[in-house]
Design a protein around this motif. Structure first.
Motif, PDB file in Angstrom:
ATOM      1  N   THR B 132       0.680  -1.197   0.502  1.00 10.24           N
ATOM      2  CA  THR B 132      -0.020  -0.607  -0.257  1.00 10.24           C
ATOM      3  C   THR B 132       0.714   1.489   0.102  1.00 10.24           C
ATOM      4  OG1 THR B 132      -1.396  -1.415   1.619  1.00 10.24           O
ATOM      5  CG2 THR B 132      -1.527   0.965   1.066  1.00 10.24           C
ATOM      6  N   ASP B 157      -0.983  -3.995  -3.734  1.00  9.24           N
ATOM      7  CA  ASP B 157      -0.716  -5.379  -1.900  1.00  9.24           C
ATOM      8  C   ASP B 157      -0.451  -6.682  -2.687  1.00  9.24           C
ATOM      9  OD1 ASP B 157      -0.022  -5.029   0.176  1.00  9.24           O
ATOM     10  OD2 ASP B 157      -2.790  -5.403   1.085  1.00  9.24           O
TER      11      ASP B 157
ATOM     12  N   ALA D  41      -5.116  -2.404  -0.506  1.00  2.00           N
ATOM     13  CA  ALA D  41      -4.710  -3.030   0.063  1.00  2.00           C
ATOM     14  C   ALA D  41      -5.295  -4.586  -0.008  1.00  2.00           C
ATOM     15  CB  ALA D  41      -4.712  -3.192   1.746  1.00  2.00           C
ATOM     16  N   LYS D  62       1.532   5.215   4.061  1.00  2.00           N
ATOM     17  CA  LYS D  62       0.369   4.690   4.151  1.00  2.00           C
ATOM     18  C   LYS D  62      -0.231   5.505   4.522  1.00  2.00           C
ATOM     19  CE  LYS D  62      -0.382  -0.243   4.246  1.00  2.00           C
ATOM     20  NZ  LYS D  62       0.783  -0.878   4.916  1.00  2.00           N
ATOM     21  N   GLN D  66      -5.627   5.016   5.605  1.00  2.00           N
ATOM     22  CA  GLN D  66      -5.440   3.610   5.239  1.00  2.00           C
ATOM     23  C   GLN D  66      -4.865   3.091   6.129  1.00  2.00           C
ATOM     24  OE1 GLN D  66      -2.304   4.535   2.027  1.00  2.00           O
ATOM     25  NE2 GLN D  66      -3.539   4.189   0.196  1.00  2.00           N
TER      26      GLN D  66
END
Lengths: 253, 253, 253, 253, 253, 253, 253, 253
Positions: B132, B157, D41, D62, D66
């Protein structure tokens, strides 16, 4: 055959237990490359089917014995086979059994090229080289692409310190479908060519130079920082990788 | 008009001295890109004609003023224009004059995309991302390719530490025409994808990680040393370069 | 015997002065390794008792004379002895006196293995190797673990560029108690194996490769940045260290 | 159930078509981790089953959004969850929904630890630290191991410049089952501890220092070159990785 | 006065003992630069006489107080004075006392230029820059040369990715007496210009770029490895050094 | 002849069509260096006219055959020709055909110097060397400058550890027009000389040293960071480049 | 004689003009080391007077001829002379003329030691070495110190992986006046010794090791980052420098 | 008391069991430094006795709380105490309790100096600095040495680019007993000073500079490669270490 069909046919009896097992295994196997296990090596015997060319053997770090064993297995099965970074001894050990095997001193490549078909018609790969000292790497790239069935145009010794040598060949380079640029020292040729053409440029830094060249680091960093569009880079001295990628690009349509 | 014709027509009088001079100069000029000289910048105004897309503006290191001036000039002339590594302030300064201008926070891109035609039909570019945290670079790549007229498939991801996440998407990735792999840390994803597909793989190392990552060096070196065929590498965090190269490859035929 | 007991027994007369002094000294000495001082080397003669295996001799940088002297002293005292990075000459000098001494050309190890007991029952150490060129380092690891009394399973040439070679062996690898992963170039195998198994993974980067491999740096950095759990790293080409650590882990209970 | 059994039972009718399909699929699926796809993700929802602890979230790089989304999903499903390199903002966003969530300022970890069972009985993990400045990394390691169910013994500020501080704790360290050594600057502590104990030593270089420390490089290289047996290394400042590996080793039997 | 004369004149009595001593000392002193000792700095007060321009003050790492004190001393004594890498605060502190002092935001230079004589007639220094982002360094070079009395021609944003921008200015560049090339990223411009002109080329790598640019390392190494004759290199971002050297070269005759 | 004149003369008939075409082409050609294409090399045959000295051949990385072929072509056409980093074998292959060819063992240079005219009158180039071990690089610089027609003053072994050796030669050095400083190890000589003279200083780092010298890196970095004005740097061990640049500077007027 | 005296005596006539000139010159000369100029070398003939020991000859990079010429000159003039990094050939060439010359294979030193006086009474220099492979560097240090008139205590193979070997010698080491620590690999010995003693510690990193040792970089960085007081560092493998510095420290009072 | 005596006296009854145990333990304890265990830190409370000065606190990486706690403990027990790399906040927190505490902004040192005795009589430590920007590091060295009881002579801004500034102070420097040289950029000052004096020179590279300075690497490498005798090096910017070592050397006799 999908799972349902196999189950159904087995139930119906059109597939025996063994056949059903095999069919189910086959489904799995299609995910698993078929390999020959030599103990010290797993030879991929499905690569030509999967990728268009058989496994290429990187001979550095292998014993002559290991290289010869692997190449023997492959040369028996396929027409065109490449061993890179091979010593001449590997070639000499193969020659009695494979009269077609060849060795290129500059590129340190041992290869068998029984099939000389050009697969891509007029599509040409240009191999453009900064200096004469870069030729061993260039030849590895050019030879790789040729053995894989491509037409190659060599344009050597047109480095940027005399830009007119390059400009006078610009129209030739533009006729190619893919361009490989091989350069050591400051590696500037990749950026200049990248700015002259609209095709993809595969940049190969070489370890030619000394001092602050740091074994190819200067050309590598220069090429990675190229401000021209369409330039990507392979490892220092990796002529083979560039030739292989050029072959892949040349097959795109 | 070639030299002989110009000479002949001048002799005949169908060309005035000025026109003949201009015609001869024009031949030379066709070698010279037409540029707008702003003093602090030479804007290339023939790049779309030459390379298929107008000049892209790298905004880092430029003042906001400089970036805005250059983008204004380009946005007036072309439908689709990209500014990379742009601060939001550049966007805000452009917005009053260019209501279509957009800004992507993650990718730090300012762009105008008036023309949304997909130029390559079904040909898709897959952007495959290890984690991510790599998404900002991935989005720079994906957005670049989209603005240039490509269809993009995002697969995010799917790093190698859980290889099944990747394998379960392998068939999707194989449907793409070109694959961009974006990964930081150990950068292993490029090699694994390179072994799974027969398409060209553009590897983008990212600076995601810490410690012995050394700002992307670990992923960069890993990708350059990839033992998979068809993998080439662009600069660390260079999502734009990958997107641009993918666009070039996607237009090959 | 603790201090109080020694004092008490001395007072009672069950210990003579000399014996009491010796007993007190012994307590101190148990902290101090018993060593044989050769002038150029202090040989640790209590290491087997302390750590489960006698001192291992690193022969690089030592003269043949020095290596032979040290190994002679150890081989006389212990059944199983290892000399790493040894030249064949060391072996040839030892052979007349130690008919059981062996030499492994690939691993450059000289060793005596009189005791071939397997100490850990079914617990197996898997040595997984990316390419054939990594085998010398793998063999150093495998042989080390074997001489120390472990069962070793060798799984060679299953690098990530053909992930199915690895996946088809995943169940075998999962049966091991400890996994050693040996890989050069991009070193990606460690992360992929680390994601497949729940056992500890000892990653050994090798110097196999060229160019931007920088003598093993690429694999080293990749392995240090592994995003898989349970992976730790030893020095480039340090097969011995991995084998020794695997032996330690294999004895944990 | 193996393939043959499934086929037989389907033929016999003890398995319906759907059940047979499901059983065959299940065999495949056991290879594929079950994941929740959030777009940005893929959350691994089978990791606890597979590896003994749920997925750990690396929050650096991130967005807060997230991180919170992923952690929310995991904290709902599992008792003990870890987010590393997390900003305090992530914690504050989670707190209203997860009253058990905790934040450790030094270790920059956000975590939920509802289950405080010690899973390994008396087996202790020692976390030994060279200096007070290394404590943030040590705490990341210690906390990770604790949340995963281990007993942790902290021995801090016993660096080699005053070797007696370490020696006076040697017996304590020897009581541990696994030893984590955390050190910056010259990183010598790992070698000294490695020579004192027979347990496995996980060395964590830290970026503490300045100048020729080069952000942890000095300690990293020192630890990789350790001449003590049983030492392996994780990334600079990777307390989490060390704690996780220690947990794995602590479960071996 | 030479030693013999001093001796003779002293003997004759035309020089007193003190005068003879002073004269002998003076001979020694002419080797010693006359300096003003401020405790924290020794200001060279003979440099203009010796080298053609007064001492230039490098303000980075100095406190504002220190910079202002040194510049005040110099600005009182000389017409043209330069402070490099100066904060605007230094300028603001000088302004009340030195109404002629100027500050260039881009170049971060504070300077006094009371004497605007062009000392080298028609001899021009060309400052050629790859991209707009390199302008701050270019301006430091250009301004330095101008303040020292040279005529400067700025040719900006003519990087090699669009080689025609450069070629169209080649004749202008050839008119210069000395050429400074300022480029970041791959630094290729220095080699290309070096191949186009017969004048000396001073190459200034800049830290413009990202990723594998490593803060200017890529351009630095490229320029050091230039295969063009007549190219020498100064430190990354050292516009001042290039301007100063160009001034020296421009005075050669 | 300019374009207008050609057009006019063609119209008048004083130029035939062919002559006019040739004249126009000639104008273009004057931009293109005349080269001899040997396939593996493009020899620049106009460089003496353009730059004052013919192309110099870098023999490293070229086969003996290639070097001999190129040098033969050049030695036939020009009086003074240089091959750098040449093996003695190249010299021995040339000797039968070119009795004037010479070889310098220290500098590893093969050269022909038929024309020994000093072109710059009294203008001298000083080559100042830190230690005896630096002489091979110094000689490459000195010889290069001499063959190109310059007077060279050699001042060897005056490194900074005994500063008085240097100071006693300072007046000699100040008499030169250009100064080349050759130094390995800490490379400090360049800064000290740069502070003593007002002429341009060309600094050549050498790879002399060991350990933290890192093959010349220490001297290279020191020279790039020189705080003396007028110092610029060429590649490690690049005596030729320094000699060539000194020649260019020595011709400036 | 000071200036005033010279002037006075010249005036009085007790000094002739020539004598007065010579006396004045002599004063200058006392600042200038008296050197023998061999063209390729300036031999310092006043260093023993100035620094306590004659010039030491670094033979690497010099031809055998050059080394022999310089050493001959020095050995004639002084009793004790050292040539470092010398090939055996240098020794063999000197032996016929200097029957006292000696050669140490391990240390690669050629030397003449006619005067074996111990100049520092009981003051001892301890040379402490981590491993047997470090002995060549240790011997260079020890021999250097001995030839210069110091008593040396060698304590070899007491590396930190078996800390008790070192601790059992701690009291011996504490008896020394100066301590040299020689260690490769992780170089931890310097810090541990530095923490045990209150004397100055001269740390010598060696290039012993492999992989991430990077030719001594790991030990160098570790030693530079030592957290123990009183530790300073010389170049990798610079046994001579350490021995020389220890001699200087041993003479302090 | 030795072991025999303890045993004898216990037997005789002059020592009780407890006293005998304590006496034996005491012998062991004398090997163990007496420390105060704060949990996050082990403060060495015997260092002044052992090494002549109490523990110095490195405040970087510690929380303000931790630094204050440790310094409080030490300042209560000792007159002179040093905290390096301390923020001003640490000072402000200590001030209410320790009215004698001082803070030096440049050196970032917090310290208490109640005892201002000069312990070494006339022996002076010279701190010689290349440029004004190096003063913060120089002050850390100078202040450290002063607080430890030494007389310090500061000679600032005498870098090699104007060698006469240095030469004019050479006699002053020669009067010192120990010389500390502090320099950034090319770090050449250490070699030049090392050649001028016969005392030991402690070289401190600083991170002053930019570009190819690489945060002090250029000066560090230059100093490590110094060809002058008697030079050793401490970490980049490690003024404290240099001051401490100078204090140790200054106490030698």
């Amino acid at each position: 055959m999908d799972i349902t069909s196999i189950l159904e046919e087995y139930k119906k009896g059109t597939l025996s237990l063994e056949a059903a097992q095999a069919a189910l295994a086959e489904r799995g196997r299609s995910h698993t490359a078929q390999t020959a296990d030599l103990g010290f090596a797993h030879i991929d015997l499905a690569r030509q089917e999967r990728c268009g060319f058989p496994e290429v053997v990187y001979c550095a770090g292998k014993t002559v014995e290991q290289s010869v064993t692997i190449l023997t297995l492959l040369m028996k099965k396929y027409d065109n086979i490449i061993g890179t970074r091979a010593s001449k001894e590997v070639y000499e050990r193969l020659l009695p059994d494979f009269p077609d095997v060849q060795y290129d001193d500059l590129a340190r490549m041992v290869y068998q090229r029984k099939d000389t078909t050009i697969v891509n018609g007029d599509r040409t790969i240009a191999v453009v080289t900064a200096g004469t000292s870069d030729i061993p790497v260039s030849e590895e790239a050019a030879l790789t692409a040729e053995i894989m069935g491509n037409k190659v145009m060599r344009i050597y010794d047109v480095g940027v310190a005399g830009i007119h040598r390059l400009l006078s060949r610009a129209d030739d380079i533009r006729k190619a479908n893919v361009v490989i640029v091989v350069a050591g020292m400051e590696g500037a040729l990749a950026s200049v060519v990248g700015g002259l053409v609209s095709q993809p440029v595969i940049a190969v830094p070489t370890s030619i130079g000394y001092g602050a060249n740091f074994h190819g680091l200067s050309a590598l960093l220069a090429m990675l920082n190229s401000c021209a569009a369409g330039v990507s880079v392979v490892n220092i001295d990796n002529g083979f990788g560039a030739g292989r990628l050029a072959d892949i690009l040349n097959r795109m349509r």
